[in-house]
Write an enzyme that holds these catalytic residues in place. Structure first.
Site, short mmCIF file in Angstrom:
data_model
loop_
_atom_site.label_atom_id
_atom_site.label_comp_id
_atom_site.label_asym_id
_atom_site.label_seq_id
_atom_site.Cartn_x
_atom_site.Cartn_y
_atom_site.Cartn_z
N ASP A 151 71.73 15.20 82.40
CA ASP A 151 71.82 16.44 82.09
C ASP A 151 72.01 17.73 81.86
O ASP A 151 70.74 18.69 82.62
CB ASP A 151 71.03 17.10 80.10
CG ASP A 151 72.15 17.87 79.20
OD1 ASP A 151 72.55 17.26 78.12
OD2 ASP A 151 72.49 18.42 79.44
N ASP A 187 78.60 18.48 80.90
CA ASP A 187 76.97 17.91 81.65
C ASP A 187 76.94 17.27 81.60
O ASP A 187 75.76 17.42 82.03
CB ASP A 187 77.23 19.73 82.01
CG ASP A 187 75.91 19.90 80.72
OD1 ASP A 187 76.30 19.11 78.94
OD2 ASP A 187 74.97 20.16 80.44
N GLU A 188 76.94 16.77 81.39
CA GLU A 188 76.51 15.10 81.32
C GLU A 188 76.44 13.67 81.27
O GLU A 188 77.88 13.23 80.77
CB GLU A 188 75.23 15.22 79.65
CG GLU A 188 76.25 15.03 78.36
CD GLU A 188 75.45 14.71 77.97
OE1 GLU A 188 74.70 14.11 76.90
OE2 GLU A 188 76.04 15.80 76.70
P1 TTP Z 1 74.14 21.28 76.42
O1 TTP Z 1 74.40 20.33 77.07
O2 TTP Z 1 74.44 21.20 75.49
O3 TTP Z 1 73.76 23.00 76.71
P2 TTP Z 1 73.42 23.47 77.81
O4 TTP Z 1 73.51 23.10 78.96
O5 TTP Z 1 74.14 24.93 78.05
O6 TTP Z 1 71.87 23.93 77.85
P3 TTP Z 1 70.60 22.31 77.72
O7 TTP Z 1 69.36 23.00 79.08
O8 TTP Z 1 69.90 22.51 76.59
O9 TTP Z 1 71.37 21.43 78.12
O10 TTP Z 1 76.55 22.12 76.37
C1 TTP Z 1 76.85 21.85 77.78
C2 TTP Z 1 77.49 23.71 77.84
O11 TTP Z 1 78.47 23.58 76.64
C3 TTP Z 1 76.80 24.49 77.52
O12 TTP Z 1 76.32 25.27 78.74
C4 TTP Z 1 78.33 25.47 76.23
C5 TTP Z 1 78.97 24.32 75.96
N1 TTP Z 1 78.42 24.49 74.87
C6 TTP Z 1 79.28 25.16 74.18
O13 TTP Z 1 80.90 25.53 74.22
N2 TTP Z 1 79.51 24.93 72.95
C7 TTP Z 1 77.86 24.19 72.52
O14 TTP Z 1 77.75 23.92 70.59
C8 TTP Z 1 77.34 23.08 72.66
C9 TTP Z 1 76.37 22.24 72.05
C10 TTP Z 1 77.42 23.68 74.16
MG MG Z 2 72.75 20.59 78.99
#
Ligand code: TTP
Ligand code: MG
Length: 390
Positions: A8, A102-103
């Site tokens: 992730d 992103d995962e």
């Molecule tokens: P995530 O992997 O949940 O968050 P992240 O990568 O920003 O941070 P983390 O280090 O905690 O993993 O989500 C990936 C992307 O998806 C995030 O950068 C932006 C988008 N996203 C949204 O647009 N709205 C949301 O509510 C969430 C959770 C994510």
């Molecule tokens: Mg993320």
């Protein structure tokens, strides 16, 4: 080697913006809808110290972190990074299941001969991501998907956590229930009302009580809380639909503006379909009124398409049938019933669509080289785009 690895990316949208603009590195960066009704998509780890996070209203984020750098989301850019990430992961294993932009999960069985052990593999994946994308990722490894996903979240950012068999109970015991994959705000709220705050408490909860509140999902919740999950990694998980929507800052009634917005949405959806080499049969329009009443209408095309103009003509037709009598708050366009694109198909397509396909290809290659704003339709330019956010 056995088990499942979950990758992730860290603060994905914000980290890409920081990478592309060195002035932003180590600053609190908040990405999302910048209008009055905008919400935070994500925040850099610097901004999270101020209590800013995904899905928070932007106004609240500005209040908590006035010194933050606030940026609009550039979905096209993030999509391209995601495609590069998935291609990289596919070079490590044929069993990769993307879960979101992103995962992804990787199934580790059969990879023994390539890597010393799980830690060696995880380090190499993290290093390859850093070398190729100049971004950091967090990795979790465990015996199943649920635990692997939980593990990748435990030491963010730039984390690497392995949950070994036998360690589940200790690790899960004190984590709040909302850390569980699949437990959203509503379920977490219900559990908390029942006095179940931690995963450990859920693992030993009374199944009859859970049944009363969660019906068929009770058993699954209980198993997950005990660290049990038998879902397989399903490679090349294709999206079921591609969609895009906007919420207006002020509700809209002007039909000309609505059609221009629908055209912009059709172009975004068309572009995303083409970027994943896909086409779709069913075009759907979603309209949410001032009153929050929401309607959707669909149409199925005689042949699948990913062309902006074909999608637009379909949504225009659908919109004209709706004849809305109230102001509109939100518009959405989606394409479903996807059909993997084959170049061959276009040979049989209508002549008009062939010409459109050629024009679209030329425009896309310009967008790829110079950014998505290089070419816009005349009608999109004359309309002031300030009254909206993603
Ligand atoms: P995530 O992997 O949940 O968050 P992240 O990568 O920003 O941070 P983390 O280090 O905690 O993993 O989500 C990936 C992307 O998806 C995030 O950068 C932006 C988008 N996203 C949204 O647009 N709205 C949301 O509510 C969430 C959770 C994510
Ligand atoms: Mg993320």
């Amino acid at each position: 080697m056995q088990g499942i690895l979950h990758v992730d990316m860290d603060a994905f949208f914000a980290a890409i913006e920081q990478r592309d603009n060195p002035d932003l590195r180590s600053k609190p960066v908040i990405v999302g809808g910048l209008g009055m009704r905008g919400v935070v998509a994500t925040a850099s780890y610097e901004a999270r110290k101020y209590g800013v996070g995904s899905a928070m209203p932007m106004a609240e984020a500005k209040r908590r972190c006035p010194q933050g750098v606030f940026l609009p989301a550039d979905h096209h850019k993030y999509q391209l990074e995601s495609i590069k990430l998935m291609a990289l992961l596919n070079s490590f294993s044929p069993l990769v299941e993307p879960l979101s932009l992103d995962e992804a999960f990787l199934d580790l069985s059969g990879m023994d001969w390539l890597y010393q052990d799980e830690v060696d593999l995880a380090r190499k994946i993290k290093q390859a991501i850093f070398n190729t994308l100049d971004l950091t990722a967090s990795v979790g490894i465990a015996v199943n998907k649920f635990l692997a996903k939980l593990a990748s979240d435990l030491q963010k950012p730039d984390g690497l956590v392995i949950i070994r068999p036998g360690e589940e109970e200790r690790i899960l015991a004190d984590l709040p229930v909302k850390k569980m994959w699949g437990v959203g705000k509503v379920t977490a709220g219900l559990l908390e009302q029942m006095g179940i705050m931690t995963i450990g408490q859920l693992a030993s909860a009374d199944i009859k009580l859970l049944n009363k509140h969660f019906g068929n999902s009770a058993q699954e919740l209980l198993l997950l809380a005990r660290g049990l999950d038998d879902r397989a990694v399903v490679p090349n998980h294709e999206p079921k639909s591609v969609s895009n929507e906007i919420t207006f800052e002020h509700d809209v009634t002007d039909e000309e503006i609505i059609l221009i917005e629908l055209q912009a949405l059709a172009e975004k959806v068309g572009w995303r379909l083409r970027s994943i080499n896909n086409t779709g049969y069913t075009i759907t329009i979603k309209v949410r009124f001032k009153t929050f009443q929401t309607i959707t209408r669909s149409i199925t095309l005689p042949e699948p398409s990913n062309l902006d103009e074909v999608i637009y003509q379909a949504v225009k037709q659908l919109f004209e049938k709706i004849k809305p009598a109230q102001p509109i708050r939100l518009l959405g366009v989606s394409v479903s019933n996807l059909n993997k694109y084959s170049k061959q198909l276009s040979l049989f397509a209508e002549k008009d669509n062939l010409r459109r396909a050629a024009v679209t290809e030329a425009v896309d290659s310009l967008k790829t080289k110079f950014g998505k704003n290089i070419i816009k339709r005349g009608s999109l330019l004359k309309y002031d785009l300030s009254n909206k956010h993603d």
